[in-house]
Design a protein around this motif. Structure first.
Motif, mmCIF file in Angstrom:
data_model
loop_
_atom_site.group_PDB
_atom_site.id
_atom_site.type_symbol
_atom_site.label_atom_id
_atom_site.label_comp_id
_atom_site.label_asym_id
_atom_site.label_seq_id
_atom_site.Cartn_x
_atom_site.Cartn_y
_atom_site.Cartn_z
ATOM 1 N N ARG A 1 -4.231 0.901 5.667
ATOM 2 C CA ARG A 1 -4.436 -0.487 5.234
ATOM 3 C C ARG A 1 -3.198 -1.344 5.469
ATOM 4 N N TRP B 1 0.838 -1.208 0.000
ATOM 5 C CA TRP B 1 0.000 0.000 0.000
ATOM 6 C C TRP B 1 0.871 1.255 0.000
ATOM 7 N N HIS C 1 -3.294 5.403 1.695
ATOM 8 C CA HIS C 1 -3.660 4.022 2.049
ATOM 9 C C HIS C 1 -2.908 3.504 3.278
#
Ligand code: SAH
Length: 211
Positions: free
Chosen positions: A128, A120, A125
């Motif tokens: 995540r 990621w 992101h």
């Protein structure tokens, strides 16, 4: 990374309820019963096609292993390996690594592995990444005091990020390898990704971090 869907994967997983735990909420606090002994339990979050978890289980019969992945297809390939090797000390779980406290009691897991987690790379992101602080909260809850995470990757960006994330969380970096395969680390069990990337000449990073 997505693996091409395997036909019949779901049926295969469902036909082995002794190995693939289908109602893991019910196993919470009862994992020693599931394995039928009180050996330590080690988990890999994002276990993929299972080369690591099954290799570790062969190497360490006195430890119980749980391979955890959210993808049905890769988990079904891991199941093939568990069946082929007829391993009594492996179970598989199809759940999200962010929800582990639903399936494990505080301190029920003795050690956890992350291998070649999805990087990621975009900063939007960050949440995540499996080494983001909210994931660390979850891991901390299910591990004992001073529990450990052992993490390998070929991804330099994710490795740098994770060292900082562990450190900002107050974890101790027990040991760091910047080129695992050139080191004297013994009994390394390779993952699928590790075999693939190291054969292309990528170095493999490793860290052991302790809460
Ligand atoms: N550890 C294996 C696979 C690495 S690929 C190897 O080294 O070969 C990363 C894996 O993590 C994928 O199989 C993906 O499905 C799984 N994964 C990604 N996010 C996850 C999450 N939140 N919970 C559980 N598994 C996850």
């Amino acid at each position: 990374m997505r693996t091409r869907k395997r036909k019949g994967a779901e049926e295969l997983l469902e036909s082995h309820p002794n190995l693939v735990i289908l109602n893991p909420e019910d196993a919470k606090g009862r994992w020693r019963e599931v394995f039928g002994n009180d050996h330590p339990i080690h988990i890999e979050v994002g276990s993929g096609k299972g080369a690591f978890i099954t290799g570790m289980a062969k190497q360490n019969p006195g430890i119980n292993y749980i391979g955890i992945d959210i993808q049905l297809t890769v988990l079904s390939y891991a199941l093939d390996k568990v069946l082929d090797a007829d391993l009594p000390n492996v179970r598989l779980l199809r759940v999200d690594g962010s929800a582990l406290t639903n399936y494990f009691e505080d301190g029920e897991i003795d050690l956890m592995y992350l291998n070649f987690s999805d990087p990621w790379p975009k900063s939007r992101h960050e949440k995540r990444r499996l080494t983001y602080k909210t994931f660390l909260d979850t891991y901390k809850a299910i591990l004992p005091d001073h529990g450990e995470i052992h993490f390998k990757t070929d991804n330099r960006g994710l490795f740098e990020y994770s060292l900082a994330s562990f450190s900002q969380y107050g974890m101790i970096l027990k040991e760091v390898w910047l080129d695992l395969h050139a080191s004297n680390f013994e009994d390394n069990v390779m993952t699928e990704y590790e075999a693939k990337f190291s054969s292309k000449g990528q170095v493999i990073y490793r860290v052991e971090a302790r809460f």
